[in-house]
Design a protein around this motif. Structure first.
Motif, PDB file in Angstrom:
ATOM      1  N   PRO A 141      -6.448  32.928 -28.274  1.00  0.00           N
ATOM      2  CA  PRO A 141      -5.942  32.053 -29.137  1.00  0.00           C
ATOM      3  C   PRO A 141      -5.643  32.967 -30.656  1.00  0.00           C
ATOM      4  O   PRO A 141      -6.571  33.995 -30.851  1.00  0.00           O
ATOM      5  N   GLY A 142      -4.625  32.854 -31.270  1.00  0.00           N
ATOM      6  CA  GLY A 142      -4.171  33.506 -32.569  1.00  0.00           C
ATOM      7  C   GLY A 142      -3.523  34.750 -32.217  1.00  0.00           C
ATOM      8  O   GLY A 142      -2.917  35.370 -33.288  1.00  0.00           O
ATOM      9  N   GLN A 143      -3.004  35.153 -31.165  1.00  0.00           N
ATOM     10  CA  GLN A 143      -2.422  36.408 -30.749  1.00  0.00           C
ATOM     11  C   GLN A 143      -0.975  36.051 -30.970  1.00  0.00           C
ATOM     12  O   GLN A 143      -0.556  35.038 -30.760  1.00  0.00           O
ATOM     13  N   TYR A 144      -0.263  37.007 -31.306  1.00  0.00           N
ATOM     14  CA  TYR A 144       1.277  36.739 -31.384  1.00  0.00           C
ATOM     15  C   TYR A 144       2.010  37.091 -30.364  1.00  0.00           C
ATOM     16  O   TYR A 144       1.477  38.419 -29.501  1.00  0.00           O
ATOM     17  N   LEU A 145       2.923  36.524 -29.779  1.00  0.00           N
ATOM     18  CA  LEU A 145       3.708  36.713 -28.610  1.00  0.00           C
ATOM     19  C   LEU A 145       4.974  37.118 -28.667  1.00  0.00           C
ATOM     20  O   LEU A 145       5.755  36.179 -29.811  1.00  0.00           O
ATOM     21  N   THR A 146       5.777  37.950 -28.262  1.00  0.00           N
ATOM     22  CA  THR A 146       7.164  37.988 -28.366  1.00  0.00           C
ATOM     23  C   THR A 146       7.762  37.190 -27.026  1.00  0.00           C
ATOM     24  O   THR A 146       7.314  37.408 -25.972  1.00  0.00           O
ATOM     25  N   LEU A 147       8.650  36.407 -27.260  1.00  0.00           N
ATOM     26  CA  LEU A 147       9.120  35.588 -26.141  1.00  0.00           C
ATOM     27  C   LEU A 147      10.614  35.752 -26.177  1.00  0.00           C
ATOM     28  O   LEU A 147      11.470  35.980 -27.110  1.00  0.00           O
ATOM     29  N   ARG A 148      11.037  35.742 -24.948  1.00  0.00           N
ATOM     30  CA  ARG A 148      12.487  35.697 -24.489  1.00  0.00           C
ATOM     31  C   ARG A 148      12.764  34.561 -23.811  1.00  0.00           C
ATOM     32  O   ARG A 148      12.380  34.368 -22.642  1.00  0.00           O
ATOM     33  N   LEU A 149      13.576  33.660 -24.408  1.00  0.00           N
ATOM     34  CA  LEU A 149      14.097  32.249 -23.788  1.00  0.00           C
ATOM     35  C   LEU A 149      15.349  32.574 -23.265  1.00  0.00           C
ATOM     36  O   LEU A 149      16.198  33.187 -23.569  1.00  0.00           O
ATOM     37  N   PRO A 150      15.273  31.791 -22.149  1.00  0.00           N
ATOM     38  CA  PRO A 150      16.704  31.654 -21.387  1.00  0.00           C
ATOM     39  C   PRO A 150      17.718  31.102 -22.184  1.00  0.00           C
ATOM     40  O   PRO A 150      17.138  30.217 -22.905  1.00  0.00           O
ATOM     41  N   SER A 151      18.922  31.410 -21.995  1.00  0.00           N
ATOM     42  CA  SER A 151      19.946  30.492 -23.130  1.00  0.00           C
ATOM     43  C   SER A 151      20.264  29.325 -22.444  1.00  0.00           C
ATOM     44  O   SER A 151      20.389  29.337 -20.873  1.00  0.00           O
ATOM     45  N   ARG A 152      20.656  28.255 -22.874  1.00  0.00           N
ATOM     46  CA  ARG A 152      21.146  26.986 -22.311  1.00  0.00           C
ATOM     47  C   ARG A 152      22.599  26.794 -22.326  1.00  0.00           C
ATOM     48  O   ARG A 152      23.179  26.173 -23.299  1.00  0.00           O
ATOM     49  N   ARG A 153      23.180  27.458 -21.491  1.00  0.00           N
ATOM     50  CA  ARG A 153      24.659  27.300 -21.535  1.00  0.00           C
ATOM     51  C   ARG A 153      25.099  26.265 -20.535  1.00  0.00           C
ATOM     52  O   ARG A 153      24.733  25.964 -19.486  1.00  0.00           O
ATOM     53  N   ARG A 154      26.138  25.508 -21.276  1.00  0.00           N
ATOM     54  CA  ARG A 154      26.539  24.334 -20.477  1.00  0.00           C
ATOM     55  C   ARG A 154      27.947  24.264 -20.062  1.00  0.00           C
ATOM     56  O   ARG A 154      28.901  25.277 -20.501  1.00  0.00           O
ATOM     57  N   ALA A 176      10.184  46.444 -20.487  1.00  0.00           N
ATOM     58  CA  ALA A 176      10.455  45.722 -19.322  1.00  0.00           C
ATOM     59  C   ALA A 176       9.283  44.846 -18.989  1.00  0.00           C
ATOM     60  O   ALA A 176       9.059  44.374 -17.974  1.00  0.00           O
ATOM     61  N   GLY A 177       8.215  44.726 -19.757  1.00  0.00           N
ATOM     62  CA  GLY A 177       6.948  44.058 -19.741  1.00  0.00           C
ATOM     63  C   GLY A 177       6.737  42.446 -19.973  1.00  0.00           C
ATOM     64  O   GLY A 177       6.106  42.098 -19.851  1.00  0.00           O
ATOM     65  N   PHE A 178       8.160  41.790 -19.853  1.00  0.00           N
ATOM     66  CA  PHE A 178       8.037  40.517 -20.148  1.00  0.00           C
ATOM     67  C   PHE A 178       7.151  39.547 -18.868  1.00  0.00           C
ATOM     68  O   PHE A 178       7.603  40.159 -17.590  1.00  0.00           O
ATOM     69  N   LYS A 179       6.472  38.789 -18.885  1.00  0.00           N
ATOM     70  CA  LYS A 179       6.054  38.083 -17.933  1.00  0.00           C
ATOM     71  C   LYS A 179       6.340  36.578 -17.967  1.00  0.00           C
ATOM     72  O   LYS A 179       6.411  36.027 -18.973  1.00  0.00           O
ATOM     73  N   ALA A 180       6.338  36.063 -16.697  1.00  0.00           N
ATOM     74  CA  ALA A 180       6.623  34.636 -16.773  1.00  0.00           C
ATOM     75  C   ALA A 180       5.457  33.770 -17.170  1.00  0.00           C
ATOM     76  O   ALA A 180       4.222  33.804 -16.838  1.00  0.00           O
ATOM     77  N   LEU A 181       5.745  33.009 -18.250  1.00  0.00           N
ATOM     78  CA  LEU A 181       4.756  31.947 -18.551  1.00  0.00           C
ATOM     79  C   LEU A 181       5.297  30.626 -18.620  1.00  0.00           C
ATOM     80  O   LEU A 181       6.431  30.392 -18.506  1.00  0.00           O
ATOM     81  N   ARG A 182       4.136  29.471 -18.680  1.00  0.00           N
ATOM     82  CA  ARG A 182       4.570  28.346 -18.615  1.00  0.00           C
ATOM     83  C   ARG A 182       4.009  27.647 -19.450  1.00  0.00           C
ATOM     84  O   ARG A 182       2.982  27.784 -19.931  1.00  0.00           O
ATOM     85  N   VAL A 183       4.954  26.609 -20.312  1.00  0.00           N
ATOM     86  CA  VAL A 183       4.111  25.870 -21.432  1.00  0.00           C
ATOM     87  C   VAL A 183       3.164  25.024 -20.704  1.00  0.00           C
ATOM     88  O   VAL A 183       3.640  23.869 -20.219  1.00  0.00           O
TER      89      VAL A 183
END
Length: 77
Positions: free
Chosen positions: A64-77, A34-41
């Protein structure tokens, strides 16, 4: 579609079990971490035709150069 996938002989038992669970409409297990943190591009930079770099800001900004695992919100319409 999942019924059809279950008939694929090369499909591993792990995948078959996952598909059977989805067909049975079982609730998904809790995330293992459960360690996901909020990030902003903060910046998107096109490095080449096949490489795009993203710079993130937030509590868990990576080096720099570190790999990240991202969880992206789904875009449901």
């Amino acid at each position: 579609m999942m019924q059809r996938a279950l008939r694929v002989p090369a499909l591993s038992e792990g995948w078959k079990g996952s598909f059977r669970d989805l067909l049975a409409d079982k609730p998904a297990p809790a995330p293992a971490w459960a360690g996901f943190k909020a990030l902003r591009v903060a910046e998107v930079r096109r490095e080449s035709a096949t490489v795009t770099s993203f710079r993130f800001e937030g509590d868990a900004a990576a080096i720099p150069g570190q790999y990240l695992t991202l969880r992206l919100p789904s875009r449901r319409r």
